[in-house]
Design a protein around this motif. Structure first.
Motif, PDB file in Angstrom:
ATOM      1  N   ILE A 102       1.038  -1.407   0.075  1.00  0.00           N
ATOM      2  CA  ILE A 102       0.052  -0.061   0.143  1.00  0.00           C
ATOM      3  C   ILE A 102       0.729   1.033   0.124  1.00  0.00           C
ATOM      4  O   ILE A 102       1.803   1.347   0.868  1.00  0.00           O
ATOM      5  CB  ILE A 102      -0.716   0.068   1.115  1.00  0.00           C
ATOM      6  N   LYS A 129       3.411   1.504   3.166  1.00  0.00           N
ATOM      7  CA  LYS A 129       2.640   1.365   4.458  1.00  0.00           C
ATOM      8  C   LYS A 129       3.516   1.177   5.777  1.00  0.00           C
ATOM      9  O   LYS A 129       3.149   1.529   6.827  1.00  0.00           O
ATOM     10  CB  LYS A 129       1.733   0.078   4.331  1.00  0.00           C
ATOM     11  N   ASN A 179      -0.352   2.709  -7.915  1.00  0.00           N
ATOM     12  CA  ASN A 179      -1.684   2.562  -7.398  1.00  0.00           C
ATOM     13  C   ASN A 179      -1.950   3.105  -5.948  1.00  0.00           C
ATOM     14  O   ASN A 179      -2.157   2.449  -5.246  1.00  0.00           O
ATOM     15  CB  ASN A 179      -1.998   0.901  -7.329  1.00  0.00           C
ATOM     16  N   LYS A 187      -2.748   4.740  -2.743  1.00  0.00           N
ATOM     17  CA  LYS A 187      -4.139   4.759  -1.813  1.00  0.00           C
ATOM     18  C   LYS A 187      -4.590   6.262  -1.500  1.00  0.00           C
ATOM     19  O   LYS A 187      -5.810   6.712  -1.521  1.00  0.00           O
ATOM     20  CB  LYS A 187      -3.995   4.010  -0.547  1.00  0.00           C
ATOM     21  N   LYS A 188      -3.825   6.810  -1.046  1.00  0.00           N
ATOM     22  CA  LYS A 188      -4.227   8.344  -0.524  1.00  0.00           C
ATOM     23  C   LYS A 188      -3.101   9.253  -1.067  1.00  0.00           C
ATOM     24  O   LYS A 188      -1.738   8.766  -0.799  1.00  0.00           O
ATOM     25  CB  LYS A 188      -4.267   8.533   0.801  1.00  0.00           C
ATOM     26  N   CYS A 223      -8.184   9.385  -4.858  1.00  0.00           N
ATOM     27  CA  CYS A 223      -7.304   9.318  -3.851  1.00  0.00           C
ATOM     28  C   CYS A 223      -6.639  10.899  -3.390  1.00  0.00           C
ATOM     29  O   CYS A 223      -5.987  10.886  -2.474  1.00  0.00           O
ATOM     30  CB  CYS A 223      -5.889   8.452  -4.431  1.00  0.00           C
ATOM     31  N   ASN A 263      -3.714   7.479   7.056  1.00  0.00           N
ATOM     32  CA  ASN A 263      -4.514   6.562   6.353  1.00  0.00           C
ATOM     33  C   ASN A 263      -3.968   5.259   6.423  1.00  0.00           C
ATOM     34  O   ASN A 263      -4.827   4.305   5.998  1.00  0.00           O
ATOM     35  CB  ASN A 263      -4.337   7.203   4.683  1.00  0.00           C
TER      36      ASN A 263
END
Length: 191
Positions: free
Chosen positions: A28, A49, A79, A81-82, A104, A182
């Motif tokens: 992520i 992440k 890709n 996420k935010k 996002c 997030n």
């Protein structure tokens, strides 16, 4: 402001050890963008992440289309996420255009209060070595020349020391804020 500012980041050599990494399926990613249109630099930072910096892009003296393309391409490549984008100055029109293509995108307002908060969070993460950054000469230089000054009234100001830039530091701090806010969002099943 008092002129004897000093760098505020520790463990720079121990933390700036990574090489740029491509997208890994299942990971992520979070993004922070510091926008500039003239002499400063627009900087895109991507963290995974686990707070590992995987991507950094710094560019200046370009038009809005180039900024939009670079941000959009990075969102697609990882890709994301935010993505927090600084909305001050030229940022809001960029955000408005990007929101048409990406869900996002979230604005980040840099004020003296929010800047102090995200810089303090970055200082804390670096002190704990809870973050790993790219081995990038520009980033390392900006971390070394980013400081704090205290005004006569006790006001604290975080910024680059002297005539140095702080765009990569700000993009990183915004990306870390995005990650921290997030990384645990999602659906939960309570039994």
């Amino acid at each position: 402001f008092i002129s004897n500012a000093a760098s505020i980041f520790e463990n720079i050599e121990e933390i700036c050890v990574l090489n740029e990494q491509p997208y890994i399926d299942g990971n992520i990613y979070f993004m922070g963008v510091d926008i500039a249109m003239s002499n400063d630099y627009t900087v895109i930072t991507v963290l995974d992440k686990n707070k590992n910096m995987v991507f950094l892009k710094r560019f200046n003296k370009c038009n809005t289309d180039t900024i939009l393309t670079n941000i959009s391409n990075t969102i697609n490549a990882y890709n994301v996420k935010k993505c927090y984008i600084e909305k001050n100055n030229q940022g809001q029109p960029i955000i408005d255009l990007l929101k048409k293509k990406h869900n996002c995108i979230h604005p980040f307002n840099t004020s003296s209060t929010s800047k102090a908060e995200i810089i303090n969070n970055l200082i804390h993460a670096m002190n704990l070595q809870d973050i790993k950054l790219l081995k990038n000469d520009i980033l390392i230089g900006e971390l070394r020349t980013f400081g704090m000054t205290v005004g006569l009234g006790g006001n604290i100001k975080f910024s680059a020391i002297g005539n140095n830039h702080d765009d990569t530091v700000m993009s990183l701090a915004i990306a870390l804020e995005c990650t921290n806010k997030n990384k645990y969002t999602g659906q939960y099943l309570f039994i």
